[in-house]
Design a protein around this motif. Structure first.
Motif, PDB file in Angstrom:
ATOM      1  N   VAL A 134     -19.344 104.213  24.669  1.00 29.66           N
ATOM      2  CA  VAL A 134     -20.104 105.423  25.228  1.00 29.66           C
ATOM      3  C   VAL A 134     -21.401 105.035  25.818  1.00 29.66           C
ATOM      4  CG1 VAL A 134     -19.558 106.903  23.069  1.00 29.66           C
ATOM      5  CG2 VAL A 134     -21.516 105.469  23.038  1.00 29.66           C
TER       6      VAL A 134
ATOM      7  N   ARG B 136     -11.276 121.833  15.630  1.00 27.21           N
ATOM      8  CA  ARG B 136     -10.797 121.540  16.999  1.00 27.21           C
ATOM      9  C   ARG B 136     -11.719 121.681  18.267  1.00 27.21           C
ATOM     10  NH1 ARG B 136      -5.110 120.120  17.106  1.00 27.21           N
ATOM     11  NH2 ARG B 136      -4.990 120.997  19.124  1.00 27.21           N
TER      12      ARG B 136
ATOM     13  N   ASN C  58     -14.655 118.935  18.538  1.00 32.45           N
ATOM     14  CA  ASN C  58     -14.353 117.684  19.469  1.00 32.45           C
ATOM     15  C   ASN C  58     -13.683 117.892  20.669  1.00 32.45           C
ATOM     16  OD1 ASN C  58     -11.599 117.919  18.362  1.00 32.45           O
ATOM     17  ND2 ASN C  58     -11.470 116.004  18.016  1.00 32.45           N
TER      18      ASN C  58
ATOM     19  N   LEU D 163     -10.953 119.246  21.193  1.00 32.07           N
ATOM     20  CA  LEU D 163      -9.353 119.042  21.271  1.00 32.07           C
ATOM     21  C   LEU D 163      -8.808 120.462  21.473  1.00 32.07           C
ATOM     22  CD1 LEU D 163      -7.703 116.804  21.107  1.00 32.07           C
ATOM     23  CD2 LEU D 163      -7.377 117.119  18.674  1.00 32.07           C
TER      24      LEU D 163
ATOM     25  N   ASP E 220     -18.550 114.511  29.006  1.00 28.15           N
ATOM     26  CA  ASP E 220     -17.138 114.408  29.326  1.00 28.15           C
ATOM     27  C   ASP E 220     -16.395 114.287  27.831  1.00 28.15           C
ATOM     28  OD1 ASP E 220     -14.476 112.920  29.550  1.00 28.15           O
ATOM     29  OD2 ASP E 220     -15.485 112.900  31.701  1.00 28.15           O
TER      30      ASP E 220
ATOM     31  N   ILE F 213     -13.982 112.878  26.690  1.00 31.02           N
ATOM     32  CA  ILE F 213     -13.508 111.596  26.061  1.00 31.02           C
ATOM     33  C   ILE F 213     -14.830 110.856  25.452  1.00 31.02           C
ATOM     34  CG2 ILE F 213     -11.795 111.403  27.980  1.00 31.02           C
ATOM     35  CD1 ILE F 213     -13.473 109.347  29.284  1.00 31.02           C
ATOM     36  N   VAL F 214     -16.106 111.473  25.837  1.00 35.85           N
ATOM     37  CA  VAL F 214     -17.180 110.691  25.203  1.00 35.85           C
ATOM     38  C   VAL F 214     -17.497 111.631  23.885  1.00 35.85           C
ATOM     39  CG1 VAL F 214     -19.484 110.415  25.525  1.00 35.85           C
ATOM     40  CG2 VAL F 214     -18.314 110.102  27.460  1.00 35.85           C
TER      41      VAL F 214
ATOM     42  N   ARG G 170     -15.378 113.156  21.948  1.00 35.19           N
ATOM     43  CA  ARG G 170     -14.137 112.642  21.073  1.00 35.19           C
ATOM     44  C   ARG G 170     -14.374 110.982  20.523  1.00 35.19           C
ATOM     45  NH1 ARG G 170      -9.773 114.880  24.897  1.00 35.19           N
ATOM     46  NH2 ARG G 170     -10.439 117.248  24.873  1.00 35.19           N
ATOM     47  N   ARG G 171     -15.096 110.259  21.146  1.00 39.26           N
ATOM     48  CA  ARG G 171     -15.559 109.213  20.654  1.00 39.26           C
ATOM     49  C   ARG G 171     -16.699 109.295  19.392  1.00 39.26           C
ATOM     50  NH1 ARG G 171     -13.145 104.674  20.863  1.00 39.26           N
ATOM     51  NH2 ARG G 171     -12.242 104.005  22.591  1.00 39.26           N
TER      52      ARG G 171
ATOM     53  N   MET H 282     -11.765 112.197  14.397  1.00 43.83           N
ATOM     54  CA  MET H 282     -10.697 113.410  13.740  1.00 43.83           C
ATOM     55  C   MET H 282      -9.497 112.742  12.881  1.00 43.83           C
ATOM     56  SD  MET H 282      -9.539 116.915  15.209  1.00 43.83           S
ATOM     57  CE  MET H 282      -9.096 118.053  14.081  1.00 43.83           C
TER      58      MET H 282
ATOM     59  N   PHE I 244      -6.171 114.102  10.975  1.00 43.05           N
ATOM     60  CA  PHE I 244      -5.264 115.307  10.887  1.00 43.05           C
ATOM     61  C   PHE I 244      -4.674 115.568   9.596  1.00 43.05           C
ATOM     62  CE2 PHE I 244      -5.747 113.749  14.921  1.00 43.05           C
ATOM     63  CZ  PHE I 244      -5.835 114.823  15.831  1.00 43.05           C
TER      64      PHE I 244
ATOM     65  N   GLY J 286      -8.502 102.727  18.795  1.00 43.64           N
ATOM     66  CA  GLY J 286      -9.592 103.561  19.605  1.00 43.64           C
ATOM     67  C   GLY J 286     -10.153 102.499  20.598  1.00 43.64           C
TER      68      GLY J 286
ATOM     69  N   ALA K 198      -9.946 106.301  12.623  1.00 42.27           N
ATOM     70  CA  ALA K 198     -11.093 107.153  13.159  1.00 42.27           C
ATOM     71  C   ALA K 198     -12.548 106.565  12.791  1.00 42.27           C
ATOM     72  CB  ALA K 198     -11.046 108.583  12.449  1.00 42.27           C
TER      73      ALA K 198
ATOM     74  N   VAL L 281     -14.232 103.113  15.317  1.00 46.42           N
ATOM     75  CA  VAL L 281     -15.050 103.352  16.589  1.00 46.42           C
ATOM     76  C   VAL L 281     -16.606 103.762  16.257  1.00 46.42           C
ATOM     77  CG1 VAL L 281     -13.138 103.414  18.102  1.00 46.42           C
ATOM     78  CG2 VAL L 281     -14.178 105.477  17.110  1.00 46.42           C
TER      79      VAL L 281
ATOM     80  N   ALA M 200      -7.988 112.440  20.166  1.00 44.13           N
ATOM     81  CA  ALA M 200      -9.164 112.665  19.300  1.00 44.13           C
ATOM     82  C   ALA M 200     -10.016 111.254  19.249  1.00 44.13           C
ATOM     83  CB  ALA M 200      -8.498 112.840  17.871  1.00 44.13           C
ATOM     84  N   LEU M 201      -9.174 110.139  19.540  1.00 40.13           N
ATOM     85  CA  LEU M 201      -9.890 108.889  19.627  1.00 40.13           C
ATOM     86  C   LEU M 201     -10.662 108.734  21.036  1.00 40.13           C
ATOM     87  CD1 LEU M 201      -7.125 106.858  17.949  1.00 40.13           C
ATOM     88  CD2 LEU M 201      -9.484 106.959  17.119  1.00 40.13           C
ATOM     89  N   GLY M 202     -10.593 109.704  21.822  1.00 36.24           N
ATOM     90  CA  GLY M 202     -11.427 109.464  23.173  1.00 36.24           C
ATOM     91  C   GLY M 202     -10.669 108.771  24.310  1.00 36.24           C
TER      92      GLY M 202
END
Ligand SMILES: Nc1ncnc2c1ncn2[C@@H]1O[C@H](COP(=O)(O)OP(=O)(O)OP(=O)(O)O)[C@@H](O)[C@H]1O
Ligand SMILES: [Mg+2]
Lengths: 273, 290, 305
Positions: free
Chosen positions: A10, A72, A75, A77, A101, A103-104, A106-107, A111, A113, A131, A183, A186, C195-197
């Motif tokens: 990040v 959801r 993050n 999603l 962003d 993608i940042v 979600r880093r 999550m 599931f 990851g 998960a 990272v 979900a992992l980015g």
């Protein structure tokens, strides 16, 4: 300690909650008037909710009340679902999620599931490192990352000799812990868990509850569960959702002993319907 | 925020690179759709542009004229194509539907597996090979090219398409429907023909139309079976004309007028085939929501 | 009671007959083509038939190598062009485009498959080939003047032209099978990666493609089978010459094109048998490829359910 920022996951300009000096109960996440839709249908409506840092927050409620949808959103999603829409705000460490962003986001917000979903084409090791692998990052010492993540997910002892086996060759409970390790690898600041035990037997469930309690001091956990005993066992805070609205949120002990709302009481005592 | 410092931060650089790669990926996938659809536009555009002027009512009904004589059309070829495709449909339709019913009713069974596999494999057999087959079976014994042989070739090509599509749509008929029929004491075959087939009819119709429009455009298997003819010949034991054969023969001919007619015939064929395809598609789409 | 059993049995018998009839048809085709070509194979020898480079019906010499090589070259060229494009379109339709856009677009892509082969040939002969002759070939030769496979006089018709045309024709097959394979991958893969980015690109490249590998291979093989057997369009733009092509722009031949052009003019039983031999080779190859491809796709589809 390896941290996301040092591994280059990040951008460094983003404050990382764990490293910042924090008051005892700072809110990690603030949800403000959040409404989420699938097409024209609102799945959650006007939810306002604070999630304190480094605690376990449980989200409970009957089936279809919007628990997964809320999770959801946290993050981003939800917006990956075709036709989905959101309004309202979610603040992570005081900053609007939409300013970043996805993608940042979600880093920083991991999550797990409902059903274990290890990547079938990857070994146990590669699943833990997914990851990094997915995003083309090379961790400085992959072996350390793998071991630390698997230890935190209470899986290391069982798989340390089977790191090269396919991730899907593990048992259901092991697979779910592998997903937790994936998960955690990272170093997310928040971990979202959507009924992580619903596909598991009681022994596997107990192990996961235990590890959730163990990671909670470092990571903010938000966990959806159908199982009220589970919410009572692992969480410090509980939020009760009904028909897409937040009915009540508070300390778990209070919610389960002296709920403020009739609806909550009926739900937790099973006199519902 | 200091721009220079940001430049040097490897984390930010990597993040930017990933985001850039993602954007490039999106642009490339969108562009690929454009690249793929361009030939469709180009082909259909050329056919319309070069063929439209020559497609007159007279062109559609008159028969071929010798080179040098003005006029002439593809009436004989349209009639021939209709004859060939129609009779092929009359053969392959019942056989295909019956085979489709067999496949739909027999799930786990070696014979069904073999039939299904052979239908799939047959779809992949080059149509020219089917032409060779029809030649050996009907042209050699009869000692001359004939509409019959062309019909056989087209029917062989249509059968697997109809069988597999019928199987698929019959599978989608709710079980309760046939059980309701059986519960009334009806026999299996009556239920199949009176309940299941009508319920699946739009889909079966779509399969028939789709297969027929595919066959209407087939050229290779007709080259040494139906062979083609400059006359309005509808005797199935004689060589028969077909629109795609006219297009090929005229296109590779050295005469400008014939080449012009090839484009016009191509436009006619295109309209017929694409219309058949669209009708078939809309029948399928209409069934889908249920 | 008895009558009920009989009429139902008879009906079932009709259905089985229709099904098994199709099975017999496939066997019949193989048998007929095989018997017809026996003469040529015996006379020339199977291997010499395959690798012989002279095709001289008058002298009774039948070498299929130029046509075989032409078939392989044009098909390979078609795949080189069609695979990346087809996969990209499948990814766009399945993973990127909203449903409202995806379904009309995929109908258009499918329409490519509905255009009759002879119309592609017509277009190839009068539009594509002149364009290759006047623009593509001079441009390629100007940019890369010394490459041997770019040599030769500008004819327009030839291997490149046929390959490009074939690419257009196999694209819908590749695209639709690739879509089917991608659609079979559960959403949980996509969500786990997101979900992992991961970015969408990373999801496709590092999760979906690896998981779909065998199915995508199947899509390619199915496209190859289609390209090998394609007749009319290729016949019209390949240049029809029994030579081993020495350049991408050189005219050549393919198995199917030789059969199409020469079958009705074959003047001797041996000649006819040799043409049937080409058909046998073509059929054998496509049978193996198709069976293999279907197994791959079936395997890929069933794997994640
Ligand atoms: N992809 C989707 N498309 C359309 N509607 C959806 C979608 N996912 C969920 N919904 C609807 O949104 C509402 C909330 O769903 P959600 O999955 O958030 O409920 P939940 O509380 O997690 O239920 P459960 O306990 O069964 O998991 C439900 O009415 C559901 O039907
Ligand atoms: Mg849920």
């Amino acid at each position: 300690m390896t941290s996301a920022i040092h591994e280059g996951l990040v951008p460094g300009s983003i404050p990382v909650g764990r490293d910042a000096p924090a008051p005892a109960r700072r809110n990690k996440i603030e949800v403000v008037e959040l409404t989420a839709r699938y097409g024209n249908r609102e799945a959650i409506t006007g939810v306002t909710l604070s999630i304190p840092a480094r605690t376990v927050t449980a989200i409970i409620g009957p089936s279809g009340c919007g628990k997964s949808t809320l999770l959801r959103c946290l993050n981003r999603l939800h917006e990956a679902t075709p036709g989905a829409g959101v309004s309202g705000r979610i603040l992570l460490d005081g900053r609007d999620l939409r300013a970043e962003d996805p993608i940042v986001v979600r880093r920083r917000v991991g999550m797990v599931f409902q059903r274990p979903n290890p990547f079938p084409t990857m070994s146990v090791r590669d699943n833990v490192l997914a990851g990094f692998r997915l995003t083309g990052v090379r961790p400085r010492s992959p072996e350390e990352v793998v071991e630390r993540a698997l230890r935190r997910a209470a899986l290391w002892n069982e798989v340390k000799d089977a790191l090269d086996r396919p991730g899907t060759s593990l048992s259901g409970g092991q697979q779910q812990r592998l997903c937790i390790a994936r998960a955690l690898a990272v170093e997310p600041e928040v971990l979202l868990m959507d009924e992580p035990c619903s596909a598991l037997d009681p022994v596997a469930t107990a192990r996961i509850e235990e590890l959730v309690r163990e990671v909670a001091p470092e990571v903010t956990v938000v966990m959806v569960t159908h199982n009220m005993q589970q919410a009572a066992r692992v969480s410090e805070r509980t939020a009760f959702l009904y028909l897409g609205r937040l009915v009540e949120v508070g300390d778990t002990a209070t919610i389960f002993t002296r709920p403020a709302e009739r609806l909550t009481e009926e739900y937790i005592t099973g006199r519902f319907g | 925020m200091n721009g220079r410092a940001e430049e040097r931060d490897p984390a930010i650089r990597r993040f930017r690179r990933r985001r850039l790669a993602d954007r490039v990926f999106l642009v490339l996938t969108v562009a690929s759709v454009g690249v793929v659809l361009a030939p469709l536009v180009a082909v259909v555009g050329s056919v319309v542009a070069r063929g439209a002027a020559a497609v007159t009512p007279e062109f559609l009904v008159s028969v071929s004229r010798p080179v040098g004589e003005p006029g002439g059309g593809i009436g004989h070829a349209l009639a021939g194509s209709a004859l060939l495709v129609g009779s092929a449909l009359a053969v392959a339709g019942p056989f295909g539907i019956a085979a489709g019913l067999f496949l739909a009713g027999t799930r786990r069974n070696r014979i069904a597996w073999a039939v299904r596999a052979s239908a799939d494999v047959l779809t992949g057999v080059p149509s020219i090979v089917v032409g060779v087959f029809a030649y050996a079976v009907l042209v050699v014994p009869l000692r001359h090219f004939s509409g019959l042989a062309g019909t056989l070739a087209l029917a062989v090509l249509m059968w697997p398409l109809i069988a597999r599509a019928t199987e698929e749509v019959v599978r989608m008929v709710p079980r309760e429907l046939s059980e309701a029929g059986l519960a009334l004491g009806a026999r299996n075959w009556r239920v199949a023909l009176r309940v299941v087939v009508p319920a699946a009819f739009p889909g079966i119709g779509a399969a028939l139309i789709g297969a027929a429009s595919r066959a209407a455009g087939e050229t290779a298997p007709l080259m040494f079976t139906a062979f083609g003819s400059p006359f309005l010949a509808l005797d199935p034991t004689e060589p028969v004309a077909a629109v795609p054969l006219v297009i090929f023969n005229y296109a590779v001919s050295p005469y400008d007028d014939w080449r012009r007619q090839a484009w016009a015939a191509a436009l006619v064929l295109c309209v017929l085939v694409l219309a058949g395809n669209l009708v078939s598609r809309s029948l399928i789409a209409r069934r889908a929501p249920r | 009671m008895t009558r009920r059993v009989t009429s139902d049995t008879a009906f079932q018998g009709v259905l089985v007959f229709a099904g098994v009839g199709g099975l017999a048809l496939l066997g019949g085709i193989a048998w007929v083509v095989g018997t017809m070509s026996e003469d040529a194979f015996r006379h020339v020898g199977f291997w010499r038939f395959l690798v012989g480079t002279t095709w001289d019906p008058v002298a009774g010499e039948f070498g299929a190598w130029p046509a075989l090589l032409g078939t392989l070259l044009t098909s390979a060229l078609a795949l080189v062009l069609a695979l990346p494009l087809g996969f990209a379109v499948a990814v766009f339709l399945n993973e990127v485009a909203p449903a409202r856009l995806a379904s009309p677009l995929s109908a258009l892509v499918d329409l490519l498959a509905a255009v009759p082969s002879v119309i592609y040939g017509l277009w190839g002969l009068f539009v594509l080939a002149p364009a290759v002759r006047d623009h593509v070939q001079p441009a390629l030769q100007a940019v890369l003047p010394d490459l041997p496979f770019f040599r030769g006089p500008p004819l327009g018709v030839g291997v490149l032209c046929a390959g490009v045309l074939l690419a257009v024709m196999v694209l819908p097959v590749v695209t639709s099978v690739a879509r089917e394979v991608l659609r079979a991958l559960p959403d949980s893969f996509r969500e786990a990666a997101l979900a992992l980015g991961a970015t969408r690109f990373e999801v496709v490249r590092r999760v979906l493609f690896p998981a779909a590998r065998s199915g995508l291979l199947g899509a390619g093989v199915l496209g190859l089978g289609r390209a090998l057997g394609e007749t009319m369009a290729v016949t019209m733009v390949i240049g029809n010459r029994h030579d081993v092509p020495d350049s991408l722009f050189a005219p050549g031949y393919t198995l199917a094109a030789v059969i199409a052009n020469e079958f009705s003019e074959a003047f001797s039983p041996l000649y006819l048998s040799a043409l049937a031999g080409l058909a046998a080779v073509l059929m054998g190859t496509t049978l193996i490829l198709n069976a293999g491809a279907r197994l791959l796709v079936l395997h890929a589809r069933g794997r994640w359910s």
